[in-house]
Motif scaffolding. Structure first.
Motif, PDB file in Angstrom:
ATOM      1  N   TYR A 251       0.761  -1.311   0.110  1.00  0.00           N
ATOM      2  CA  TYR A 251      -0.073   0.075   0.041  1.00  0.00           C
ATOM      3  C   TYR A 251       0.815   1.226   0.263  1.00  0.00           C
ATOM      4  O   TYR A 251       1.570   1.418   1.099  1.00  0.00           O
ATOM      5  CB  TYR A 251      -0.980  -0.101   1.136  1.00  0.00           C
ATOM      6  CG  TYR A 251      -2.016   1.287   1.262  1.00  0.00           C
ATOM      7  CD1 TYR A 251      -2.930   1.143   0.172  1.00  0.00           C
ATOM      8  CD2 TYR A 251      -1.880   2.055   2.165  1.00  0.00           C
ATOM      9  CE1 TYR A 251      -3.922   2.217   0.450  1.00  0.00           C
ATOM     10  CE2 TYR A 251      -2.651   3.135   2.311  1.00  0.00           C
ATOM     11  CZ  TYR A 251      -3.848   3.168   1.373  1.00  0.00           C
ATOM     12  OH  TYR A 251      -4.542   4.254   1.452  1.00  0.00           O
ATOM     13  N   TYR A 254       1.710   3.960   2.461  1.00  0.00           N
ATOM     14  CA  TYR A 254       2.214   3.097   3.878  1.00  0.00           C
ATOM     15  C   TYR A 254       3.686   2.820   3.879  1.00  0.00           C
ATOM     16  O   TYR A 254       4.302   2.520   4.797  1.00  0.00           O
ATOM     17  CB  TYR A 254       1.573   1.718   3.963  1.00  0.00           C
ATOM     18  CG  TYR A 254       1.735   0.939   5.486  1.00  0.00           C
ATOM     19  CD1 TYR A 254       1.621   1.699   6.713  1.00  0.00           C
ATOM     20  CD2 TYR A 254       1.649  -0.285   5.552  1.00  0.00           C
ATOM     21  CE1 TYR A 254       1.686   1.191   7.819  1.00  0.00           C
ATOM     22  CE2 TYR A 254       1.771  -0.917   6.892  1.00  0.00           C
ATOM     23  CZ  TYR A 254       1.732  -0.401   7.857  1.00  0.00           C
ATOM     24  OH  TYR A 254       1.631  -1.005   9.073  1.00  0.00           O
ATOM     25  N   MET A 477     -10.491  -0.097   5.295  1.00  0.00           N
ATOM     26  CA  MET A 477     -10.022   0.743   4.412  1.00  0.00           C
ATOM     27  C   MET A 477     -10.962   2.019   4.404  1.00  0.00           C
ATOM     28  O   MET A 477     -10.404   3.193   4.118  1.00  0.00           O
ATOM     29  CB  MET A 477     -10.101   0.250   3.080  1.00  0.00           C
ATOM     30  CG  MET A 477      -9.203  -0.718   2.786  1.00  0.00           C
ATOM     31  SD  MET A 477      -7.580  -0.465   3.462  1.00  0.00           S
ATOM     32  CE  MET A 477      -7.169   0.996   2.363  1.00  0.00           C
ATOM     33  N   VAL A 480      -8.907   3.930   7.113  1.00  0.00           N
ATOM     34  CA  VAL A 480      -7.526   4.258   6.582  1.00  0.00           C
ATOM     35  C   VAL A 480      -7.549   5.340   5.236  1.00  0.00           C
ATOM     36  O   VAL A 480      -6.737   6.076   5.565  1.00  0.00           O
ATOM     37  CB  VAL A 480      -6.772   2.959   5.748  1.00  0.00           C
ATOM     38  CG1 VAL A 480      -5.837   2.787   4.916  1.00  0.00           C
ATOM     39  CG2 VAL A 480      -6.578   1.839   7.025  1.00  0.00           C
ATOM     40  N   LEU A 508      -1.776   4.286  10.845  1.00  0.00           N
ATOM     41  CA  LEU A 508      -2.012   3.329   9.923  1.00  0.00           C
ATOM     42  C   LEU A 508      -1.883   1.831  10.169  1.00  0.00           C
ATOM     43  O   LEU A 508      -2.990   1.135   9.969  1.00  0.00           O
ATOM     44  CB  LEU A 508      -1.247   3.575   8.495  1.00  0.00           C
ATOM     45  CG  LEU A 508      -1.631   4.869   7.875  1.00  0.00           C
ATOM     46  CD1 LEU A 508      -0.737   4.846   6.692  1.00  0.00           C
ATOM     47  CD2 LEU A 508      -3.118   5.077   7.381  1.00  0.00           C
ATOM     48  N   LEU A 513      -3.955  -1.776   8.954  1.00  0.00           N
ATOM     49  CA  LEU A 513      -3.514  -1.795   7.597  1.00  0.00           C
ATOM     50  C   LEU A 513      -3.046  -3.250   7.281  1.00  0.00           C
ATOM     51  O   LEU A 513      -3.077  -3.555   5.988  1.00  0.00           O
ATOM     52  CB  LEU A 513      -2.709  -0.542   7.234  1.00  0.00           C
ATOM     53  CG  LEU A 513      -2.436  -0.613   5.689  1.00  0.00           C
ATOM     54  CD1 LEU A 513      -3.731  -0.512   4.744  1.00  0.00           C
ATOM     55  CD2 LEU A 513      -1.590   0.952   5.477  1.00  0.00           C
TER      56      LEU A 513
END
Length: 531
Positions: A251, A254, A477, A480, A508, A513
């Motif tokens: 991701y 991240y 999500m 997030v 996160l 995540l």
């Protein structure tokens, strides 16, 4: 992921030259028309279908219903199938789709992106919203079946993890899967003796020159959504969302490398190189800055953006050029950028359990995957919307120089079904060559699509979560994405110190995540095992 076909595609050849298997024997004949029009013994007479589909903007400005579209009128004549179209209100398609499903009063066919269905296509089947199509396609859709047999990677894309085909897809062909990207004022580059920027360093130099020497108030103008999409972040080797890195799901926001990307945007913002209004402006405001000379660089679609801009300015010197997707070092090839999937998702048709004539419906939809059906959808009727020039279907003035002053896009929306995804094939090079009338647009197609194949290594394919996974992933999500978007603005606009980037990463992580990434990875592993 499906490999991009190259070399064999010849502009003046028929669409079927794209793939072995779509060659001889697929064009509908008179007896096929009769087979489509017929129904089962319990319901004699011509086939009538109800069909739910959103109207694109150009079409909505010109008609209330697709029954007014010349292509569909001609399709009815050729197949004997009469369609009652149901259109949701413009701008509320998602809400009205949800209401449609909740009502239980389903039409015969729904055209929608079922990859985005909550819980995925398998959940849509379990919810009795759509039905499996494997047997129907095997027995009643010879054109699509032949294409899928010749293109097993596409069959994989339109199937669930358990091998169920769920839609008649919009399939991207040709060499224009990338239809948008970054553009700059070419006349300014020439005047200043600057090369078209490729690296981030060159971008900084160009934007600075536009500000200092051309007086550009907003050297780079974009909307917030455009800036968050895969434009500049690809140079830093990270995606704007989930992406692949050596076969592993990551991701982008991240990753530590994402910090470098945000720091660059922040530097441009502080120096006045990035539009201060990016967070709040809409496309109309951005358009005004491009055409009035306030901006020298921006992102746009080749058709609806670049074409519009080249038509608009009174400044005769105004000129544009597409730029290659940014990299860090000269000689690098871009590997992360925005592009359409060859299986579009959007514009795909599914048959519902309410349909009492599924076999005949499959035959009707299959016509669009034949050479004749594709030509009708893409080019219309010979003598009216196109003329045959040595085997090349050249649009007439009714499309390219419409007497009622319709734009090319509007004329296509009135007479054809080609400019937006729809069941069948999308992006035929013979269409794009004519839709993009400016030389700069044709050059942009080549520039943006040059490295399309590189996405095979970085783009997450059409994976699907199980219904349980989808519910968990959605919950994670939602939190997030809200937080990430908030912090994106704060970092870029300087409201948050980069000293706190590690705290942002930690937050996160606290939002689970890592679990979301694991769920995506599990779906990828299942996808890779599909047959």
């Amino acid at each position: 992921m499906r490999k991009k076909k190259t070399g064999s595609y010849i502009r003046t050849a028929s669409l079927l030259a794209l793939s072995a298997g779509l060659a001889a024997g697929c064009s509908p004949r008179t007896e096929e028309k009769a087979a489509v029009a017929s129904t089962d013994s319990s319901s004699p007479g011509p086939l009538k279908l109800t069909y739910w589909v959103g109207l694109p903007g150009d079409a909505a400005r010109l008609m209330k219903n697709y029954n007014e579209n010349t292509f569909y009128q001609e399709l009815e004549k050729k197949t004997g199938v009469k369609v009652d179209f149901q259109h949701p209100a413009i701008g509320s398609e998602k809400e009205q789709f949800n209401l449609l499903i909740a009502s239980g009063n389903l039409p015969d066919v729904i055209e929608n992106n079922f990859t985005a269905y909550p819980g995925g296509p398998e959940k849509a089947i379990a919810d009795k919203v759509i039905i499996p199509l494997n047997e129907l396609i095997d027995k009643n859709a010879p054109n699509l079946k032949k294409y899928l047999d010749a293109n097993p990677a596409m069959k994989k894309e339109i199937s669930t993890d358990s091998g169920v085909i769920y839609s008649f897809p919009a399939i991207g062909v040709g060499n224009s899967q990338v239809s948008s990207g970054l553009m700059v004022r070419k006349d300014w580059l020439n005047e200043l003796g600057l090369p078209t920027p490729e690296t981030v360093e060159e971008w900084t130099a160009v934007l600075r020159a536009f500000k200092e020497k051309k007086g550009a108030k907003t050297p780079l103008t974009m909307t917030r959504d455009e800036l968050k999409s895969d434009k500049f972040n690809g140079a830093y080797g990270v995606g704007s969302s989930f992406y692949l890195d050596n076969g592993k799901i990551k991701y982008g926001p991240y990753e530590q490398a994402y910090k470098n990307y945000l720091m660059q945007l922040n530097a441009w913002y502080k120096e006045g190189l990035l539009d201060k209004d990016f967070a709040t402006q809409d496309t109309k405001a951005k358009d005004g800055k491009v055409t009035n000379g306030s901006a020298g660089a921006f992102t746009a679609f080749i058709g609806s953006g670049m074409g519009k801009y080249l038509n608009a300015p009174s400044d005769k010197a105004f000129d544009l050029t597409a730029t290659q997707h940014p990299v860090m070092q000269k000689g690098q090839e871009p590997r992360l950028f925005t592009a359409a999937y060859e299986y579009r998702g959007d514009g795909s048709a599914a048959i519902t359990p309410a349909n009492k004539h599924a076999a005949q419906t499959a035959k009707w939809l299959d016509y669009l995957y034949s050479e004749e059906g594709n030509n009708l959808k893409s080019f219309g009727m010979e003598g009216l919307t196109y003329k045959n020039e040595n085997g090349f279907p050249k649009y007439t003035d009714l499309i390219t120089n419409n007497p009622d002053k319709l734009s090319v896009g509007e004329a296509m929306a009135k007479y054809l079904r080609v400019a937006t995804p729809a069941p069948g094939f999308v992006g035929d090079d013979r269409y794009t060559e004519q839709y993009y009338k400016f030389k700069q647009q044709k050059e942009a197609v080549a520039i943006y699509n040059k490295y399309y194949k590189n996405l095979e290594q970085t783009r997450v394919p059409r994976i699907s979560q199980t219904p349980e996974e989808a519910q968990e992933l959605s919950a994670i999500m939602a939190e997030v994405e809200t937080y990430k978007d908030e912090m994106f603005l704060k970092f870029v606009m300087g409201a948050e110190s980069f000293d706190n980037y590690d705290k942002y990463i930690a937050q996160l992580k606290n939002m689970k995540l890592d679990r979301a990434i694991a769920l995506k990875q599990a779906a990828l592993e299942r996808y890779l095992k599909r047959k």
